[in-house]
Design a protein around this motif. Structure first.
Motif, short mmCIF file in Angstrom:
data_model
loop_
_atom_site.label_atom_id
_atom_site.label_comp_id
_atom_site.label_asym_id
_atom_site.label_seq_id
_atom_site.Cartn_x
_atom_site.Cartn_y
_atom_site.Cartn_z
N GLU A 41 7.74 14.87 44.59
CA GLU A 41 6.81 13.75 44.36
C GLU A 41 5.77 13.67 45.47
N ALA A 42 6.18 13.90 46.70
CA ALA A 42 5.23 13.88 47.82
C ALA A 42 4.22 15.01 47.67
N PHE A 43 4.67 16.18 47.24
CA PHE A 43 3.77 17.31 47.02
C PHE A 43 2.78 17.00 45.90
N LEU A 44 3.27 16.41 44.80
CA LEU A 44 2.39 16.03 43.69
C LEU A 44 1.37 14.97 44.13
N ALA A 45 1.82 14.00 44.92
CA ALA A 45 0.91 12.95 45.39
C ALA A 45 -0.19 13.55 46.27
N GLU A 46 0.17 14.55 47.05
CA GLU A 46 -0.81 15.22 47.91
C GLU A 46 -1.85 15.98 47.08
N MET A 47 -1.44 16.47 45.92
CA MET A 47 -2.32 17.28 45.07
C MET A 47 -2.96 16.49 43.93
N ARG A 48 -2.84 15.17 43.93
CA ARG A 48 -3.35 14.34 42.83
C ARG A 48 -4.85 14.51 42.62
N GLY A 49 -5.58 14.80 43.65
CA GLY A 49 -7.04 14.91 43.53
C GLY A 49 -7.49 16.14 42.78
N LEU A 50 -6.62 17.13 42.62
CA LEU A 50 -7.00 18.35 41.90
C LEU A 50 -6.96 18.08 40.40
N ARG A 51 -8.10 18.28 39.74
CA ARG A 51 -8.21 18.01 38.30
C ARG A 51 -8.75 19.23 37.58
N LEU A 52 -8.41 19.30 36.31
CA LEU A 52 -8.97 20.32 35.42
C LEU A 52 -10.36 19.87 34.99
N PRO A 53 -11.19 20.76 34.44
CA PRO A 53 -12.54 20.34 33.99
C PRO A 53 -12.52 19.19 32.98
N ASP A 54 -11.44 19.08 32.19
CA ASP A 54 -11.37 18.00 31.20
C ASP A 54 -10.79 16.71 31.78
N GLY A 55 -10.49 16.67 33.09
CA GLY A 55 -10.02 15.44 33.73
C GLY A 55 -8.52 15.34 33.90
N ARG A 56 -7.77 16.21 33.25
CA ARG A 56 -6.32 16.15 33.41
C ARG A 56 -5.91 16.67 34.78
N GLU A 57 -4.69 16.27 35.22
CA GLU A 57 -4.20 16.75 36.51
C GLU A 57 -3.87 18.23 36.44
N ARG A 58 -4.22 18.91 37.51
CA ARG A 58 -4.00 20.36 37.53
C ARG A 58 -2.52 20.69 37.74
N LEU A 59 -1.84 19.93 38.58
CA LEU A 59 -0.43 20.19 38.89
C LEU A 59 0.43 19.14 38.19
N VAL A 60 1.41 19.58 37.41
CA VAL A 60 2.30 18.68 36.69
C VAL A 60 3.74 19.12 36.84
N ARG A 61 4.64 18.20 36.60
CA ARG A 61 6.08 18.53 36.59
C ARG A 61 6.36 19.42 35.39
N HIS A 62 7.30 20.31 35.58
CA HIS A 62 7.63 21.25 34.51
C HIS A 62 9.14 21.42 34.38
N GLY A 63 9.87 20.33 34.50
CA GLY A 63 11.31 20.37 34.32
C GLY A 63 12.05 20.83 35.56
N TYR A 64 13.17 21.49 35.31
CA TYR A 64 14.05 21.94 36.38
C TYR A 64 14.41 23.40 36.18
N GLY A 65 14.70 24.06 37.28
CA GLY A 65 15.23 25.41 37.21
C GLY A 65 16.69 25.34 36.82
N PRO A 66 17.32 26.47 36.56
CA PRO A 66 18.73 26.45 36.20
C PRO A 66 19.60 25.96 37.36
N GLU A 67 20.68 25.29 37.01
CA GLU A 67 21.59 24.80 38.04
C GLU A 67 22.28 25.97 38.71
N ARG A 68 22.41 25.89 40.02
CA ARG A 68 23.11 26.93 40.77
C ARG A 68 23.98 26.27 41.82
N LEU A 69 24.95 27.02 42.30
CA LEU A 69 25.83 26.53 43.35
C LEU A 69 25.32 27.01 44.70
#
Length: 192
Positions: A41-69
Motif C-alpha cells: 500500500e505504501a508503494f502504491l501510494a508513492e506511485m499514485r501520481g503515475l497515470r495512463l493517457p486515459d486517466g487510469r492509474e498505471r500501477l494496480v493491485r493484481h492479487g497474490y502470488g501462490p502461497e509458499r512456506l
C-alpha cells in the motif's frame, strides 16, 4: 451402522503437540501478511501520481502470488506475496516492479536460519544429519535440506571464505599486539 467410540488415536513418537508454537506460527503469519500489505500500500501510494493517457492509474493491485512456506526459527510459516501490475509500461525494461523488503521474491528461509546452517556445519553436524537436526529444531515440516543441497551451500560458503581470504588489505592500516608468555608453576614456590 454404529461406530465404535472406544478407538483412541495414539500420538506418534515423532509427533510433538505444542500449542504455543502453533499460536506463534499463526501470529507470525498474520503479522507478516499485514506487514507485506502495508508495504504494498505504501508503494502504491508513492506511485499514485503515475497515470495512463486515459486517466487510469498505471500501477494496480493484481492479487497474490501462490502461497509458499518460509522456514523460520519457529518452523514453517505460510506466506503470500502481493502482486502489483504495471499497466502502462512501454517495454519490459521500463516496467515498475514491486519487491517486498520483508519477503523477497525467492526467499525460502529467514536470514537467521541461513546463518544457523553454517554454524551447524562448523560444529560438526554431518551433511546427512542436517535434515534430522532441523526436524528436531523446527518440526516435521523442516526444510528439505538434502546432503546435495548442503554440499551446494558448503561450496558457496567456501567461495565466500576464499574471497574473504584474498581481499585487498593494502588500503587499510591494522594495529596489532603480539603477546607471548610462559606460565611456570613451581611446586615449592607460593607464587607462579
Amino acid at each position: 451402522m454404529t461406530s465404535d467410540t472406544r478407538v483412541v488415536a495414539l500420538r506418534q513418537p515423532d509427533e510433538v503437540d505444542d500449542p504455543l508454537t502453533a499460536v506463534l506460527r499463526n501470529g507470525a503469519r498474520r503479522l507478516l501478511a499485514q506487514a507485506v500489505e502495508a508495504e504494498a500500500e505504501a508503494f502504491l501510494a508513492e506511485m499514485r501520481g503515475l497515470r495512463l493517457p486515459d486517466g487510469r492509474e498505471r500501477l494496480v493491485r493484481h492479487g497474490y502470488g501462490p502461497e509458499r512456506l518460509v522456514q523460520t526459527g519457529i518452523g514453517p510459516v505460510p506466506v503470500q506475496r502481493v502482486k502489483l501490475r504495471d499497466r502502462g509500461a512501454p517495454s519490459e525494461a521500463e516496467r515498475i516492479r514491486f519487491t517486498s523488503a520483508l519477503l523477497p521474491r525467492w526467499a525460502r528461509r529467514t536470514r537467521s536460519l541461513d546463518a544457523l546452517l553454517p554454524i551447524l556445519y562448523l560444529r560438526g553436524v554431518s551433511m546427512g544429519d542436517f535434515q534430522e537436526a532441523l526436524t528436531a529444531l523446527l518440526g516435521p515440516e523442516a526444510p528439505n535440506l538434502s546432503p546435495s543441497v548442503i554440499g551446494r551451500l558448503r561450496d558457496e560458503w567456501q567461495a565466500d571464505y576464499t574471497r574473504w581470504q584474498h581481499r585487498d588489505l593494502s588500503a587499510r592500516h591494522y594495529v596489532y599486539f603480539w603477546a607471548d608468555g610462559v606460565y611456570l608453576q613451581a611446586r615449592m614456590e607460593p607464587q607462579a
